[in-house]
Design a protein around this motif. Structure first.
Motif, PDB file in Angstrom:
ATOM      1  N   VAL A   7       0.836  -1.189   0.000  1.00  0.00           N
ATOM      2  CA  VAL A   7       0.000   0.000   0.000  1.00  0.00           C
ATOM      3  C   VAL A   7       0.879   1.250   0.000  1.00  0.00           C
ATOM      4  O   VAL A   7       1.775   1.384   0.841  1.00  0.00           O
ATOM      5  N   THR A  10      -3.979   5.501   0.663  1.00  0.00           N
ATOM      6  CA  THR A  10      -5.254   4.866   1.007  1.00  0.00           C
ATOM      7  C   THR A  10      -6.479   5.704   0.676  1.00  0.00           C
ATOM      8  O   THR A  10      -7.589   5.183   0.687  1.00  0.00           O
ATOM      9  N   ALA A  14      -9.495   2.997   3.615  1.00  0.00           N
ATOM     10  CA  ALA A  14      -9.403   1.726   2.890  1.00  0.00           C
ATOM     11  C   ALA A  14      -9.333   0.610   3.925  1.00  0.00           C
ATOM     12  O   ALA A  14      -8.535   0.665   4.865  1.00  0.00           O
ATOM     13  N   VAL A  56     -10.310  -5.232  -0.921  1.00  0.00           N
ATOM     14  CA  VAL A  56     -10.082  -3.929  -0.291  1.00  0.00           C
ATOM     15  C   VAL A  56     -11.264  -3.015  -0.598  1.00  0.00           C
ATOM     16  O   VAL A  56     -11.566  -2.757  -1.765  1.00  0.00           O
ATOM     17  N   VAL A  58     -12.637   0.576  -0.697  1.00  0.00           N
ATOM     18  CA  VAL A  58     -12.021   1.896  -0.852  1.00  0.00           C
ATOM     19  C   VAL A  58     -13.115   2.954  -0.812  1.00  0.00           C
ATOM     20  O   VAL A  58     -14.025   2.937  -1.644  1.00  0.00           O
ATOM     21  N   LEU A  63      -6.853   5.093  -3.425  1.00  0.00           N
ATOM     22  CA  LEU A  63      -5.989   3.955  -3.124  1.00  0.00           C
ATOM     23  C   LEU A  63      -4.897   3.825  -4.185  1.00  0.00           C
ATOM     24  O   LEU A  63      -5.157   3.941  -5.386  1.00  0.00           O
ATOM     25  N   LEU A 145      -6.165   0.370   6.513  1.00  0.00           N
ATOM     26  CA  LEU A 145      -4.892   0.304   5.802  1.00  0.00           C
ATOM     27  C   LEU A 145      -4.145   1.620   5.898  1.00  0.00           C
ATOM     28  O   LEU A 145      -4.737   2.701   5.985  1.00  0.00           O
TER      29      LEU A 145
END
Length: 287
Positions: A7, A10, A14, A56, A58, A63, A145
């Motif tokens: 990552v 984010t 996220a 994930v 978002v 992201l 995240l």
């Protein structure tokens, strides 16, 4: 070789999400999971993953992830948004391959709020109580995240994606949520005002619940309701009179009257509403 994503950014929020923890509300643990369950299931079907594989979630784009040692098949569903791989537009709701070292970036959706980045093999962070879902209310599951996080990806399995693209939803259309009358509909002076009003999603909304602004629903009783079980789609009315529609990370109990319950199939659409969006309700009968 490493099947993983690193990552780099984010956006506003996220989270790793699957279909959540089932059967634990009796011990105070909510289900949580993807706010838009249909979008999560869609991305997994597109990638030939088990339907409950983690992806994930978002919120409002932003992201950026890097594919590490081994290339990955990916897809983005939910709120349609710009998707770029090393600066090249690939679009959402299409299955695409990202080479090792590639950067995958999700932009802001033109309509809707939550997009889902899925990878073939699923995101395989450690499970907590049988799920990889992140619950923002209780703090159970993986943390939101942050830049620098590395997300492991599972093996691809024997199945292979059989489609190039999937249908994208129209999230710019008028939203009318189907609802049945709740068990405490008599606790407000005029429950019909719920369906007669065009409500607006306020900024005091998140994965726990969506607070609606509009004509306040006045209480019909001057007494306090004991705590009762709560569920996704319940419409509670706190003392302010502003309805709150419970979403994925709702508490397992609540002490405010539930005057309506949104049909479960429509809660996914509600989870795509952003602050300022209008929304209405329509009564339906219990089958």
């Amino acid at each position: 070789m490493t099947r993983a994503l690193r990552v780099h950014a984010t956006g506003p929020l996220a989270l790793v999400q699957d279909l959540g923890r089932r059967g634990l509300s009796g011990v105070g643990v909510g289900r949580s999971g993807a706010a838009d369950r249909g979008a999560l299931c869609q991305v997994n079907r597109a990638l030939a993953n088990p339907v409950d594989a983690a992806a994930v979630e978002v919120t409002f784009g932003g992201l950026e992830v890097e594919v590490l040692d081994e290339g990955l098949w990916c897809c983005v569903t939910g709120a349609p948004c710009p998707v770029r791989v090393d600066g090249r537009d690939v679009g959402s709701h299409v299955v695409f391959y990202a080479e090792p070292g590639a950067r995958v970036v999700l932009g802001r959706p033109a309509a809707g709020l939550r997009s889902y980045l899925g990878v073939r093999g699923g995101v395989t962070v450690e499970e907590v109580l049988g799920s990889r879902a992140s619950d923002v209310l209780s703090g159970v599951g993986p943390a939101p995240l942050a830049a620098g996080d590395v997300l492991p990806v599972g093996g691809p399995g024997k199945r292979f994606p059989a489609v190039d693209s999937v249908a994208a939803p129209d999230l710019a259309a008028e939203v009318v949520l189907r609802a049945v009358r709740g068990p405490r509909d008599s606790w407000v002076d005029d429950v019909e005002a719920l369906v007669a009003t065009t409500w607006s999603v306020t900024e005091r909304s998140n994965r726990v619940g969506m607070r609606l602004g509009g004509a306040a629903l006045r209480p019909a009783r001057d007494q306090q309701l004991p705590s009762e079980g709560a569920w996704r789609g319940a419409v509670q009315v706190p003392p302010s009179g502003e309805p709150v529609l419970f979403l994925a990370d709702h508490p397992v109990t609540g002490g405010y009257p539930v005057v309506a319950v949104v049909v479960d199939a429509d809660v996914d659409r509600a989870a795509q509403l952003r602050p300022g969006d209008p929304v209405r309700f329509r009564w339906v009968e219990v089958p």
